[in-house]
Design a protein around this motif. Structure first.
Motif, PDB file in Angstrom:
ATOM      1  N   TYR A  34       7.749 -15.289  43.861  1.00  9.53           N
ATOM      2  CA  TYR A  34       6.477 -14.833  44.425  1.00  9.53           C
ATOM      3  C   TYR A  34       6.613 -14.411  45.884  1.00  9.53           C
ATOM      4  O   TYR A  34       5.871 -13.529  46.353  1.00  9.53           O
ATOM      5  N   TRP A  70       7.467  -7.801  40.560  1.00  6.50           N
ATOM      6  CA  TRP A  70       6.446  -8.320  39.652  1.00  6.50           C
ATOM      7  C   TRP A  70       7.048  -8.697  38.301  1.00  6.50           C
ATOM      8  O   TRP A  70       6.750  -9.762  37.759  1.00  6.50           O
ATOM      9  N   VAL A  73       8.494 -12.110  37.980  1.00  8.04           N
ATOM     10  CA  VAL A  73       7.609 -13.282  37.918  1.00  8.04           C
ATOM     11  C   VAL A  73       6.529 -13.128  36.858  1.00  8.04           C
ATOM     12  O   VAL A  73       5.658 -13.991  36.717  1.00  8.04           O
ATOM     13  N   SER A  81      -1.703 -17.064  39.528  1.00  4.24           N
ATOM     14  CA  SER A  81      -1.689 -15.692  39.023  1.00  4.24           C
ATOM     15  C   SER A  81      -2.829 -15.428  38.046  1.00  4.24           C
ATOM     16  O   SER A  81      -3.230 -14.277  37.837  1.00  4.24           O
ATOM     17  N   SER A 167      -0.936  -9.939  45.590  1.00  2.00           N
ATOM     18  CA  SER A 167       0.345 -10.649  45.587  1.00  2.00           C
ATOM     19  C   SER A 167       0.377 -11.726  46.660  1.00  2.00           C
ATOM     20  O   SER A 167       0.860 -12.850  46.428  1.00  2.00           O
ATOM     21  N   LEU A 171       0.804 -15.945  46.197  1.00  2.00           N
ATOM     22  CA  LEU A 171       1.796 -16.729  46.929  1.00  2.00           C
ATOM     23  C   LEU A 171       1.125 -17.802  47.779  1.00  2.00           C
ATOM     24  O   LEU A 171       1.577 -18.962  47.807  1.00  2.00           O
TER      25      LEU A 171
END
Length: 329
Positions: A34, A70, A73, A81, A167, A171
């Motif tokens: 991430y 991407w 993960v 997410s 994103s 994280l």
């Protein structure tokens, strides 16, 4: 496939362990993935500020780097997410009803002022957000030259900023709380270490299922009716690349969960070797008998990995062999 891409799948496996160390997996697999996503998408947003033309090589390169991160993960579909449909905001696919081109077309035709603000753009249809929507803008002739140049530029910029913001939010939630829920079970989310390990096992099993049945299965269709136009990211030529990147990430997770199980790692190696030898970046070969055989062979190698995960690794982690990864239980 390029040697540089294939080489990443042969990274050293973690040392053999008696039981999965969830804390180590979070710190060595989840968080670095991430972090790479947040960094690469921030770079995409920065690049888009100066290079917003849809055919600009620098924009396309930054987009590809963010998308790579991407995919690495994309199997971790739980926790931060999933909050606020963030994963869908980054990756709305499969899109069986064609919602993405419809939503993008409407924005461009109307020159919708929603692109002038990130906050406003984050309220548009989720189909018009994320990497798959941006692929249409950069690689589909119907959209890469549609509308005015100024509006396309604004759309590229706000879409990139949205990807970066989403994103970063994922994280941040991992780093400021969710990671500790997995590291220190005994909370409402993970009552025991076994539950946390099961969550990671689910990510492994579901990731393999998605790669085999969706990334490859959708374009396969049936022998009488192959569906090459359903290949993931065929416009940007990334379909096979996504399979390789996904398998590489899943191989790392599988090694960490299994303590470096040799049979499991060998099965991953066979699948990745098959993918490297395929030379069919968008699975166009599904329409050709010989090409189809080669793609089916790759799908079969993934099925072999799934069998080891279900029949060997699952029971070792206390998860029944009949476990259905898509059920989440």
């Amino acid at each position: 496939m390029r040697n540089s891409l294939f080489a990443l799948v042969f990274a050293a496996s973690p040392a053999l362990a008696q039981a999965p160390d969830v804390s180590a997996i979070v710190d060595a697999h989840v968080l670095p993935g991430y972090q790479a996503l947040a960094e690469s998408t921030a770079a995409l947003a920065t690049t888009a500020e100066q290079h917003c033309s849809t055919d600009d090589p620098k924009l396309q390169e930054a987009y590809g780097a963010g998308f790579d991160a991407w995919i690495a993960v994309s199997h971790l579909r739980f926790g931060p997410s999933e909050q606020g449909d963030r994963a869908f905001a980054l990756a709305f696919w499969p899109d069986s009803r064609g919602a993405t081109p419809k939503a993008l077309g409407q924005l461009i035709r109307d020159e919708d002022p929603v692109v002038q603000s990130l906050d406003s753009f984050q309220n548009v249809s989720i189909a018009a957000r994320g990497f798959y929507a941006m692929e249409f803008l950069l690689y589909d002739d119907q959209f890469s030259a549609a509308g005015s140049e100024a509006y396309r530029c604004a759309l590229v910029q706000v879409m990139s900023a949205d990807i970066a913001a989403t994103s970063a939010a994922i994280l941040a939630d991992w780093e400021t709380g969710y990671a500790d829920l997995m590291r220190q079970p005994g909370n409402d989310t993970y009552r025991t270490a076994e539950e946390a390990a099961k969550q990671l096992f689910t990510a492994l099993a579901t990731g393999l299922e998605f790669t085999g049945d969706t990334r490859i299965g959708r374009p396969m269709g049936s022998y009488d009716r192959p569906r090459p136009m359903r290949s993931e990211t065929r416009r940007s030529g990334r379909s096979l690349r996504h399979v390789v990147l996904s398998l590489a990430a899943l191989r790392d997770l599988g090694a960490r969960l299994s303590g470096g199980d040799k049979a499991l790692d060998t099965a991953f190696a066979r699948a990745l070797t098959r993918a490297d030898n395929l030379d069919d970046p968008v699975f166009a070969g599904v329409s050709d008998p010989q090409g189809r055989i080669r793609i089916e062979a790759l799908q079969q190698r993934i099925s072999e990995i799934r069998e080891i995960v279900a029949q060997d690794l699952g029971p070792r982690l206390g998860i029944a062999a009949g476990f259905n990864s898509m059920d989440g239980d």
